[in-house]
Scaffold this motif. Sequence first.
Motif, short mmCIF file in Angstrom:
data_model
loop_
_atom_site.label_atom_id
_atom_site.label_comp_id
_atom_site.label_asym_id
_atom_site.label_seq_id
_atom_site.Cartn_x
_atom_site.Cartn_y
_atom_site.Cartn_z
N TYR A 348 -14.81 70.93 -36.60
CA TYR A 348 -15.33 71.54 -35.37
C TYR A 348 -16.85 71.51 -35.27
N ASN A 349 -17.52 70.86 -36.21
CA ASN A 349 -18.98 70.84 -36.15
C ASN A 349 -19.47 69.66 -35.32
N LEU A 350 -20.67 69.81 -34.80
CA LEU A 350 -21.27 68.77 -33.95
C LEU A 350 -21.40 67.45 -34.71
N GLU A 351 -21.77 67.54 -35.99
CA GLU A 351 -21.98 66.34 -36.80
C GLU A 351 -20.67 65.58 -37.05
N ASP A 352 -19.53 66.28 -36.89
CA ASP A 352 -18.24 65.62 -37.09
C ASP A 352 -17.91 64.62 -35.98
N LEU A 353 -18.68 64.68 -34.87
CA LEU A 353 -18.48 63.74 -33.76
C LEU A 353 -19.29 62.47 -33.92
N ALA A 354 -20.08 62.39 -35.00
CA ALA A 354 -21.00 61.26 -35.19
C ALA A 354 -20.25 59.93 -35.15
N GLY A 355 -20.70 59.04 -34.27
CA GLY A 355 -20.13 57.71 -34.18
C GLY A 355 -18.66 57.66 -33.83
N LEU A 356 -18.18 58.68 -33.16
CA LEU A 356 -16.75 58.76 -32.82
C LEU A 356 -16.30 57.56 -32.00
N SER A 357 -17.19 57.01 -31.18
CA SER A 357 -16.84 55.91 -30.28
C SER A 357 -16.46 54.64 -31.03
N LYS A 358 -16.96 54.48 -32.26
CA LYS A 358 -16.67 53.26 -33.02
C LYS A 358 -15.21 53.21 -33.47
N ASN A 359 -14.68 54.35 -33.90
CA ASN A 359 -13.32 54.40 -34.43
C ASN A 359 -12.29 54.91 -33.42
N PRO A 361 -12.36 54.97 -29.52
CA PRO A 361 -12.99 54.74 -28.21
C PRO A 361 -12.35 55.53 -27.07
N VAL A 362 -11.02 55.73 -27.11
CA VAL A 362 -10.34 56.43 -26.01
C VAL A 362 -10.72 57.91 -26.01
N ILE A 363 -10.68 58.55 -27.17
CA ILE A 363 -11.08 59.97 -27.26
C ILE A 363 -12.53 60.12 -26.83
N SER A 364 -13.37 59.18 -27.26
CA SER A 364 -14.80 59.24 -26.91
C SER A 364 -15.02 59.12 -25.41
N LEU A 365 -14.28 58.22 -24.77
CA LEU A 365 -14.39 58.06 -23.32
C LEU A 365 -13.96 59.33 -22.60
N CYS A 366 -12.86 59.94 -23.06
CA CYS A 366 -12.40 61.20 -22.45
C CYS A 366 -13.45 62.29 -22.61
N LEU A 367 -14.01 62.39 -23.82
CA LEU A 367 -15.06 63.39 -24.06
C LEU A 367 -16.28 63.12 -23.19
N LEU A 368 -16.62 61.87 -23.02
CA LEU A 368 -17.77 61.49 -22.18
C LEU A 368 -17.55 62.00 -20.76
N ILE A 369 -16.39 61.75 -20.19
CA ILE A 369 -16.08 62.17 -18.82
C ILE A 369 -16.10 63.70 -18.71
N ILE A 370 -15.48 64.37 -19.70
CA ILE A 370 -15.41 65.84 -19.68
C ILE A 370 -16.80 66.46 -19.80
N ILE A 423 -21.98 61.04 -30.25
CA ILE A 423 -20.71 60.29 -30.22
C ILE A 423 -20.95 58.78 -30.18
N TYR A 424 -21.92 58.35 -29.40
CA TYR A 424 -22.07 56.92 -29.13
C TYR A 424 -23.17 56.22 -29.93
N PHE A 425 -24.13 56.97 -30.47
CA PHE A 425 -25.28 56.29 -31.08
C PHE A 425 -25.51 56.66 -32.55
N ASP A 426 -24.86 57.70 -33.06
CA ASP A 426 -25.04 58.06 -34.47
C ASP A 426 -24.14 57.21 -35.36
N ARG A 427 -24.48 57.19 -36.65
CA ARG A 427 -23.69 56.41 -37.61
C ARG A 427 -22.30 57.02 -37.74
N TYR A 432 -10.67 59.46 -38.11
CA TYR A 432 -9.73 60.58 -38.03
C TYR A 432 -8.30 60.04 -37.98
N ASP A 433 -7.35 60.94 -38.27
CA ASP A 433 -5.94 60.54 -38.25
C ASP A 433 -5.52 60.12 -36.84
N LYS A 434 -4.58 59.19 -36.79
CA LYS A 434 -4.05 58.78 -35.49
C LYS A 434 -3.15 59.88 -34.93
#
Length: 471
Positions: A348-359, A361-370, A423-427, A432-434
Amino acid sequence: MNNLNFIYPEIFISLSILFLLIIGVFKKKSSDLVFTLSVVILLIALGILIKFPSDKEFFLFSDSYKIDQLSTFMKIVTLISGIFVLISSYKYIKLAKIIDIEYPVLILASILGMLVMISSYDLIVFYVGLELQTLSLYVLAAFDKNQRNSSEAGLKYFVLSALSSGLLLYGCSLIYGFTGSTNFALISENIFSSDYGNIFGIVFILVGLSFKISVVPFHMWAPDVYEGSPTSVTLFFAVVPKVAALTVFIRFLYVPFFSLIEQWQSIIIFLSLASMIFGAISAIGQKNLKRLIAFSSIGHMGYALAALSVGTNSGIQSSIIYLCIYLVMNIGFFCCLFMLKRENIFFYNLEDLAGLSKNHPVISLCLLIILFSLAGIPPTAGFFAKFYIFISVIEESMYFLAIIGLLSTVISAFYYLKIIKIIYFDRPKEQYDKENDLGLKISLALSTLLILLYFIYPDSLINLVSKISII
């Protein structure tokens, strides 16, 4: 007796709660069955409610219970929100090992209290509904017995909520003492019998109600309770109770106390301004996503109150539209949180979202829109929600309130865009699990599509809400 069909949803949920408790007692390992039946019960209650639409106003039980377009619409929103909260959090509840039979029963009991609150037209009926809702929430906040934070959250919410309920009850007793009635219509007729006494009563009632929707300066419970409670309960806190609380705000301000608008308007404006500013600034430094959404909710409730402060039907309708869109955004955000897990451990930490878009992409896009929608960036639904609020405020020449609201929106955009940057620019971190929970995927897809495609046909919600008229 002829009008009992208007409270069939409440009767059905009440009997269903007793039925589920009997199943839980006599059938071993029935938690999954009780949970599934709870969703079915809410769906049936929703169907009953839609089957008996109320284009007219009906008063039941000596004019203490009112069925009208406002109550019907808000009950529908409450039930739909409850259904999505249960569906989207099922997998989490199982993994967190809190899927006892009491959990869905408490959810149903809390929703029943909300339905009573929404239709209440009497101080006593309102308070009965409020306590039924709140007592269930106390237990839900502390439901995860294996986590110390959950017990702490439940205790904090219990102590502070009990204090606010006491203040609210004291305000109700003052109103009854000075007007000689607990019925909203009779209070409205006798409100000028003692100006100062009634103003004191209004102040205490507004304090109690402000606590329920966590607006400044009665917000102190929200960040700790949001963080400490099980995430499924946090989602419930963030979504469903706010519908009932806002409805009660509308009922109180625009029925018994509308003739004293000059007295309470300044209070609502202060609550709105303080919440918008404090919510926007305090969220900037948060590292925990649940605490961040708590401070964000404080700011969002400030926008809803801004529309209520104008004293017009347009303001009420803007506030309801804002709340509906806010609920969809929150459900979508928490659906994303439920997907951030590795080996059945949630992050639940902010740092846990680091680079989420790389692995992912669908969750990241949903988060982006939200997140764009929460920030009020066009063409998402969140932009239209804020636009309606500002239009209703500006129409009444309350320019200062609109300017502060716009500035708060700009400040809050910073931390929403900060999350997108992470989400999009950090390493990227470990994948995460599917996710294979169909209910969670459906909830996320629906909420994201509603937010993204709202601009195509915004009249759909506007036409529904435009039928609601209080003044």
